[in-house]
Design a protein around this motif. Structure first.
Motif, mmCIF file in Angstrom:
data_model
loop_
_atom_site.group_PDB
_atom_site.id
_atom_site.type_symbol
_atom_site.label_atom_id
_atom_site.label_comp_id
_atom_site.label_asym_id
_atom_site.label_seq_id
_atom_site.Cartn_x
_atom_site.Cartn_y
_atom_site.Cartn_z
ATOM 1 N N PHE A 184 0.831 -1.205 0.000
ATOM 2 C CA PHE A 184 0.000 0.000 0.000
ATOM 3 C C PHE A 184 0.867 1.257 0.000
ATOM 4 O O PHE A 184 0.577 2.224 -0.722
ATOM 5 C CB PHE A 184 -0.928 0.001 1.218
ATOM 6 N N GLU A 185 1.917 1.270 0.828
ATOM 7 C CA GLU A 185 2.763 2.454 0.912
ATOM 8 C C GLU A 185 3.483 2.706 -0.410
ATOM 9 O O GLU A 185 3.562 3.855 -0.871
ATOM 10 C CB GLU A 185 3.780 2.291 2.042
ATOM 11 N N ALA A 186 3.988 1.655 -1.033
ATOM 12 C CA ALA A 186 4.690 1.822 -2.308
ATOM 13 C C ALA A 186 3.741 2.311 -3.396
ATOM 14 O O ALA A 186 4.079 3.215 -4.176
ATOM 15 C CB ALA A 186 5.339 0.506 -2.714
ATOM 16 N N PHE A 187 2.553 1.737 -3.444
ATOM 17 C CA PHE A 187 1.582 2.135 -4.472
ATOM 18 C C PHE A 187 1.137 3.578 -4.258
ATOM 19 O O PHE A 187 1.085 4.366 -5.213
ATOM 20 C CB PHE A 187 0.383 1.191 -4.429
ATOM 21 N N ALA A 188 0.805 3.921 -3.002
ATOM 22 C CA ALA A 188 0.353 5.281 -2.717
ATOM 23 C C ALA A 188 1.451 6.297 -2.999
ATOM 24 O O ALA A 188 1.188 7.401 -3.511
ATOM 25 C CB ALA A 188 -0.103 5.387 -1.267
ATOM 26 N N GLY A 189 2.712 5.931 -2.692
ATOM 27 C CA GLY A 189 3.806 6.846 -2.963
ATOM 28 C C GLY A 189 3.987 7.109 -4.443
ATOM 29 O O GLY A 189 4.178 8.251 -4.867
ATOM 30 N N ARG A 190 3.924 6.058 -5.250
ATOM 31 C CA ARG A 190 4.067 6.232 -6.695
ATOM 32 C C ARG A 190 2.874 6.951 -7.303
ATOM 33 O O ARG A 190 3.006 7.604 -8.338
ATOM 34 C CB ARG A 190 4.253 4.874 -7.373
ATOM 35 N N ALA A 191 1.710 6.833 -6.660
ATOM 36 C CA ALA A 191 0.503 7.453 -7.208
ATOM 37 C C ALA A 191 0.367 8.921 -6.858
ATOM 38 O O ALA A 191 -0.518 9.596 -7.388
ATOM 39 C CB ALA A 191 -0.731 6.700 -6.699
ATOM 40 N N GLY A 192 1.204 9.436 -5.949
ATOM 41 C CA GLY A 192 1.123 10.856 -5.631
ATOM 42 C C GLY A 192 1.264 11.192 -4.175
ATOM 43 O O GLY A 192 1.117 12.353 -3.796
ATOM 44 N N GLY A 193 1.478 10.206 -3.319
ATOM 45 C CA GLY A 193 1.689 10.472 -1.903
ATOM 46 C C GLY A 193 0.460 11.020 -1.224
ATOM 47 O O GLY A 193 -0.663 10.527 -1.402
ATOM 48 N N ALA A 194 0.638 12.072 -0.433
ATOM 49 C CA ALA A 194 -0.461 12.632 0.354
ATOM 50 C C ALA A 194 -1.559 13.217 -0.516
ATOM 51 O O ALA A 194 -2.691 13.383 -0.057
ATOM 52 C CB ALA A 194 0.076 13.701 1.308
ATOM 53 N N ALA A 195 -1.244 13.544 -1.759
ATOM 54 C CA ALA A 195 -2.253 14.127 -2.643
ATOM 55 C C ALA A 195 -3.145 13.084 -3.293
ATOM 56 O O ALA A 195 -4.090 13.429 -3.992
ATOM 57 C CB ALA A 195 -1.566 14.953 -3.732
ATOM 58 N N ALA A 196 -2.859 11.811 -3.068
ATOM 59 C CA ALA A 196 -3.572 10.749 -3.776
ATOM 60 C C ALA A 196 -4.720 10.192 -2.956
ATOM 61 O O ALA A 196 -4.646 10.100 -1.726
ATOM 62 C CB ALA A 196 -2.606 9.622 -4.130
ATOM 63 N N ASP A 197 -5.775 9.838 -3.641
ATOM 64 C CA ASP A 197 -6.867 9.051 -3.073
ATOM 65 C C ASP A 197 -6.780 7.661 -3.672
ATOM 66 O O ASP A 197 -6.742 7.505 -4.891
ATOM 67 C CB ASP A 197 -8.230 9.665 -3.409
ATOM 68 N N VAL A 198 -6.752 6.664 -2.827
ATOM 69 C CA VAL A 198 -6.606 5.287 -3.276
ATOM 70 C C VAL A 198 -7.834 4.491 -2.851
ATOM 71 O O VAL A 198 -8.168 4.441 -1.660
ATOM 72 C CB VAL A 198 -5.330 4.633 -2.690
ATOM 73 N N GLY A 199 -8.507 3.907 -3.806
ATOM 74 C CA GLY A 199 -9.641 3.043 -3.503
ATOM 75 C C GLY A 199 -9.182 1.606 -3.371
ATOM 76 O O GLY A 199 -8.486 1.089 -4.244
ATOM 77 N N VAL A 200 -9.543 0.971 -2.274
ATOM 78 C CA VAL A 200 -9.180 -0.425 -2.027
ATOM 79 C C VAL A 200 -10.454 -1.257 -2.013
ATOM 80 O O VAL A 200 -11.368 -0.998 -1.233
ATOM 81 C CB VAL A 200 -8.424 -0.583 -0.689
ATOM 82 N N LEU A 201 -10.526 -2.249 -2.885
ATOM 83 C CA LEU A 201 -11.640 -3.184 -2.931
ATOM 84 C C LEU A 201 -11.131 -4.551 -2.533
ATOM 85 O O LEU A 201 -10.122 -5.016 -3.086
ATOM 86 C CB LEU A 201 -12.261 -3.261 -4.330
ATOM 87 N N VAL A 202 -11.799 -5.199 -1.589
ATOM 88 C CA VAL A 202 -11.366 -6.515 -1.135
ATOM 89 C C VAL A 202 -12.515 -7.495 -1.281
ATOM 90 O O VAL A 202 -13.675 -7.172 -0.998
ATOM 91 C CB VAL A 202 -10.870 -6.465 0.334
ATOM 92 N N CYS A 203 -12.195 -8.680 -1.754
ATOM 93 C CA CYS A 203 -13.178 -9.744 -1.887
ATOM 94 C C CYS A 203 -12.495 -11.050 -1.508
ATOM 95 O O CYS A 203 -11.527 -11.464 -2.151
ATOM 96 C CB CYS A 203 -13.726 -9.822 -3.318
ATOM 97 N N GLY A 204 -12.988 -11.675 -0.452
ATOM 98 C CA GLY A 204 -12.379 -12.902 0.013
ATOM 99 C C GLY A 204 -12.873 -13.261 1.396
ATOM 100 O O GLY A 204 -13.847 -12.685 1.894
ATOM 101 N N PRO A 205 -12.219 -14.200 2.062
ATOM 102 C CA PRO A 205 -12.657 -14.625 3.384
ATOM 103 C C PRO A 205 -12.560 -13.503 4.409
ATOM 104 O O PRO A 205 -11.884 -12.489 4.191
ATOM 105 C CB PRO A 205 -11.700 -15.781 3.721
ATOM 106 N N SER A 206 -13.240 -13.687 5.552
ATOM 107 C CA SER A 206 -13.310 -12.643 6.574
ATOM 108 C C SER A 206 -11.931 -12.276 7.107
ATOM 109 O O SER A 206 -11.682 -11.107 7.427
ATOM 110 C CB SER A 206 -14.218 -13.098 7.721
ATOM 111 N N GLY A 207 -11.018 -13.245 7.216
ATOM 112 C CA GLY A 207 -9.677 -12.940 7.686
ATOM 113 C C GLY A 207 -8.951 -11.981 6.772
ATOM 114 O O GLY A 207 -8.237 -11.070 7.237
ATOM 115 N N LEU A 208 -9.128 -12.154 5.463
ATOM 116 C CA LEU A 208 -8.501 -11.248 4.497
ATOM 117 C C LEU A 208 -9.104 -9.852 4.610
ATOM 118 O O LEU A 208 -8.378 -8.845 4.579
ATOM 119 C CB LEU A 208 -8.690 -11.802 3.082
ATOM 120 N N GLN A 209 -10.430 -9.766 4.735
ATOM 121 C CA GLN A 209 -11.072 -8.468 4.881
ATOM 122 C C GLN A 209 -10.577 -7.740 6.125
ATOM 123 O O GLN A 209 -10.329 -6.533 6.094
ATOM 124 C CB GLN A 209 -12.586 -8.654 4.959
ATOM 125 N N THR A 210 -10.417 -8.490 7.219
ATOM 126 C CA THR A 210 -9.946 -7.885 8.458
ATOM 127 C C THR A 210 -8.540 -7.334 8.302
ATOM 128 O O THR A 210 -8.243 -6.212 8.733
ATOM 129 C CB THR A 210 -9.982 -8.924 9.595
#
Length: 792
Positions: free
Chosen positions: A739-765
């Motif tokens: 997440f940190e690497a992706f957000a940094g390359r996408a613009g750092g503090a100026a970036a909005d990053v949407g995270v979509l998760v689909c999978g078991p409850s442990g992964l969502q947590t």
């Protein structure tokens, strides 16, 4: 620290930059420059999003949305919104303060005003607690019909209202992952319960003390009064219990709550409602035991007053549903949970017989909306749907492709419910779609992993037919063993995955299914020049075995042209957790992904009779059913109740329930029949043919893959999705680093990053915890958490 920009797909594969070709001028569309209009500050996002956040199933000409809103339409929208909010806030305030004396006085005045009318006391209670829900629903239908492309409010990604929905507050606990809005809702319910029960407790003790009775008798009276109060609060909670399970409800569409999220609220409210009803019953049982008349009172069926035996039957049915819906039982014995949940009919009917018409009117509006949805689902589920293809992939996952009418629209985040009659006549299982609406107008597909009895049997049926067909033992008639029916599609009213310029898709195993649809949707939209915000997409996919990686071949767009790679930075990271190194046949598996499927002709495409379908017909269905129920109730009161002096509470309650059912089945059924005939005529004008559909799909795929103008150059420089995948063995994704690497390359503090998760409850947590951690750090990107998991 300055992070390097994300490399394009062409750069990652050492390809020379494509030469920009001269394009044929076309008519300018305000939506064409959608993605270029989004800066890292998102200053232009609200204006652009007004055209992108369209309803799930939109009818009519979308070009009308291109026009800037005139004064009158804008004023009409504002008035409708104000009326809906005013009615809802007034109703919610009345429910919250119902125990207080001012609220009781207001109900008394309303009762006095309606007592001499044909509706009597029942009319007063209905007007106070059920009519507001129906009024909001009616205004909602007017709103989505008048403004089909604008009924979901446009929000800035960093606005407070939007952030509250996508910021996880609670991670571990009985509620699972809870957003800020959901947490506020939970607190409001807790406050309501504490306020109501405290007020009732003080009022009950004060009331009983005025009798100056002995201690034992006073205890009996307090238990009786508190039992009554528990039952009243339980009825108010039952209003919210039935609203979320109305899958195509206009109320859910208005606030853009998909059914998979609403199902969680139904589970929470089910526990709360049954706990209150259980305390209601226990208070009376203990009181009757102290008085020494337990059995006698349990079997009483009064003419005036509540029918105790009916209440016992209703509570017993509710307890059976409650016990089998507990998570350990539900996950281990799903069939038991499913079949016992059909007792809701017994629960409702005997509840009405128990409390009578006046008290049941508290929750009648919510139950009526549920009846509307259930009747429409019954109509849609009667259609036997053609299966364009049914195949079992090498990893054991079944892919089903169903025929659908071109007018039935959905998005990449939709769900459908599937029934296979050879397996069960009652069981309906939810699946997220694995196809994008851009893949074709005539089909919709799902991926099914064998995880239980129902899915195992489905896999066996398909593999048996494939084997016999391969050996030549049988021909097409064997495929008739699969008779499928479908309900839906349901889901988000708008494709919110298209809102984010920077998108992270986190999947576990078969959870890649909706992301297959999302990737195809994004690629096709960019190829066709349609509005599409995502520019940087990272896929983090964890699987147990490398054979599951073949699911990526289900993406309709299997190659990324240079015109797409110039605008989309796509990175697919696959993690094989139970293998330390690639298998020897790794190179062979990739070449065996096109599995021949069987075709099943059942007679029709999916039915368009769904609550999220045609806005005009759904509004007419609601209006006809509501007016029909009211008219039926008036006729019954005039020509039966008053004529034959019917006064028994249970009898009047049964009549009210029958009037509601008659309004839905007769005038509502007539509208549904006309709707069905209209859909049938429309389908005759655009008939589906298996061979023609396959040919057109292949041609469309070839055109899309080529990228239209300049297809030769684009095809020559195209990159396959398999080539974009990086596979790691014997490890899991480290979300913090990724997440940190992706957000940094996408613009750092100026970036909005949407995270979509689909999978078991442990992964969502795990993902939700990392999203919350990233958001709590200063100077970091804003991470928006979104879950796309149907957990039953």
């Amino acid at each position: 620290m300055v992070h390097p920009p994300l490399p394009t797909i062409a750069e990652r594969h050492h390809q020379p930059p494509s030469i920009k070709k001269k394009q044929v001028p076309v008519q300018k569309d305000p939506q064409q420059d959608f993605s270029r209009a989004i800066s890292y500050r998102f200053t232009l996002l609200p204006a652009t999003m007004a055209q992108e956040r369209q309803p799930l199933l939109q009818n009519g000409n979308a070009a009308a949305a291109d026009c800037s809103p005139a004064l009158l339409p804008s004023l009409a929208r504002s008035v409708l919104k104000f009326l809906m909010w005013a009615v809802f806030i007034t109703w919610a305030t009345g429910v919250f303060f119902y125990p207080t004396k001012p609220a009781q006085a207001a109900i008394g005045q309303l009762t006095a005003a309606t007592k001499q009318s044909v509706f009597g006391n029942t009319g007063a209670v209905f007007l106070a607690f059920s009519a507001p829900i129906l009024i909001v629903a009616a205004l909602g239908y007017v709103y989505i019909s008048a403004f089909p492309g604008d009924h979901v409010e446009n929000k800035k990604l960093r606005s407070l209202s939007f952030r509250l929905w996508t910021f996880p507050v609670l991670i571990d606990g009985p509620f699972g992952v809870v957003s800020a809005v959901e947490f506020i809702g939970i607190l409001v319910f807790i406050l309501y319960l504490v306020f109501s029960m405290t007020y009732y407790m003080v009022d009950s003790v004060t009331f009983v003390s005025t009798f100056h009775a002995p201690v034992l008798k006073s205890s009996e009276l307090v238990l009786v009064v508190m039992g009554l109060r528990f039952g009243i609060v339980g009825l108010f909670c039952m209003i919210f219990l039935f609203l979320p399970v109305s899958r195509g409800s206009v109320l859910l569409r208005l606030i853009d709550i998909p059914f998979e999220h609403a199902a969680r609220y139904h589970v929470w409210l089910g526990h709360l409602t049954m706990a209150l009803f259980t305390l209601h019953g226990l208070c009376y049982v203990v009181s009757w035991s102290l008085a020494g008349c337990l059995i006698e009172d349990l079997v009483k069926w009064k003419e005036t007053g509540v029918a105790n035996l009916a209440g016992v039957i209703s509570l017993t049915a509710g307890l059976l549903m409650w016990a089998t819906s507990l998570r350990p039982v539900r996950q281990r014995f799903f069939e038991l949970f499913f079949y016992t949940h059909q007792l809701y009919v017994v629960f409702i009917v005997f509840l009405v017989l128990h409390v009578g018409d006046s008290v049941f009117s508290i929750a009648a509006g919510a139950v009526f909306l549920f009846m509307l949805d259930r009747f429409l689902r019954f109509w849609q589920s009667r259609t036997k749907v053609d299966i364009v293809s049914a195949a079992c992939r090498p990893c054991g996952t079944v892919e089903l492709v169903f025929s659908k009418p071109p007018s039935l629209r959905y998005n990449a985040l939709s769900f459908i419910f599937v029934q296979v009659r050879e397996l069960s006549f009652l069981q309906w299982h939810p699946f997220s779609v694995s196809s994008s609406p851009m893949d074709g107008r005539y089909h919709i597909s799902i991926l099914v992993k064998a995880l239980g009895t129902w899915t195992d049997t489905l896999k066996s049926v398909i593999t048996d037919v494939e084997e016999k067909k391969t050996r030549g033992d049988s021909d097409q008639p064997q495929t008739c063993r699969i008779t499928a029916s479908i309900e839906g599609p349901y889901g988000h009213e708008s494709p919110y995955h298209l809102m984010y310029e920077n998108l992270i898709l986190v999947a576990g195993g078969i959870g890649i299914s909706p992301f297959v649809a999302i990737l195809s949707d994004i690629i096709h939209r960019i190829e066709q020049g349609m509005p599409c915000a995502p520019k940087n997409v990272l896929v983090l996919w964890s699987v147990k075995k490398s054979t599951e990686l073949s699911l990526l071949s289900a993406v309709d767009a299997q190659s990324v042209s240079s015109s797409v790679s110039d605008r989309l930075h796509l990175d697919i990271q696959a993690f094989v957790t139970q293998e330390s190194e690639p298998p020897l046949e790794d190179g062979i598996v990739e070449g065996e992904q096109k599995v021949p499927g069987i075709f099943v002709k059942n007679g029709a495409a999916m039915s368009g009779l769904v609550g999220t379908g045609d806005n005009f017909w759904t509004a007419m269905y609601f209006a006809a059913s509501t007016l029909g129920s009211v008219l039926t109730y008036v006729l019954v009161q005039v020509y039966y109740v008053r004529r034959f002096n019917v006064y028994a509470w249970w009898h009047l309650g049964l009549l009210l329930l029958l009037c509601m059912a008659a309004g839905v089945a007769l005038p509502g059924g007539l509208v549904v029949l006309l709707w069905h005939l209209s859909e049938k005529r429309r389908m005759q004008c655009d008939r589906w043919d298996a061979g023609a559909c396959a040919d057109s799909a292949d041609a469309e795929h070839a055109t899309n893959g080529a990228g239209g103008i300049g297809a030769g150059a684009d095809a020559a420089s195209a990159v396959s999705l398999a080539a974009l995948r990086t596979t790691r063995y014997g490890c899991r994704p480290k979300f913090q680093a990724e997440f940190e690497a992706f957000a940094g390359r996408a613009g750092g503090a100026a970036a909005d990053v949407g995270v979509l998760v689909c999978g078991p409850s442990g992964l969502q947590t795990s993902v939700a915890r990392e999203c919350r951690s990233q958001n709590l750090r200063r100077g970091g990107a804003v991470i928006h958490f979104n879950s796309h998991s149907f957990d039953l």
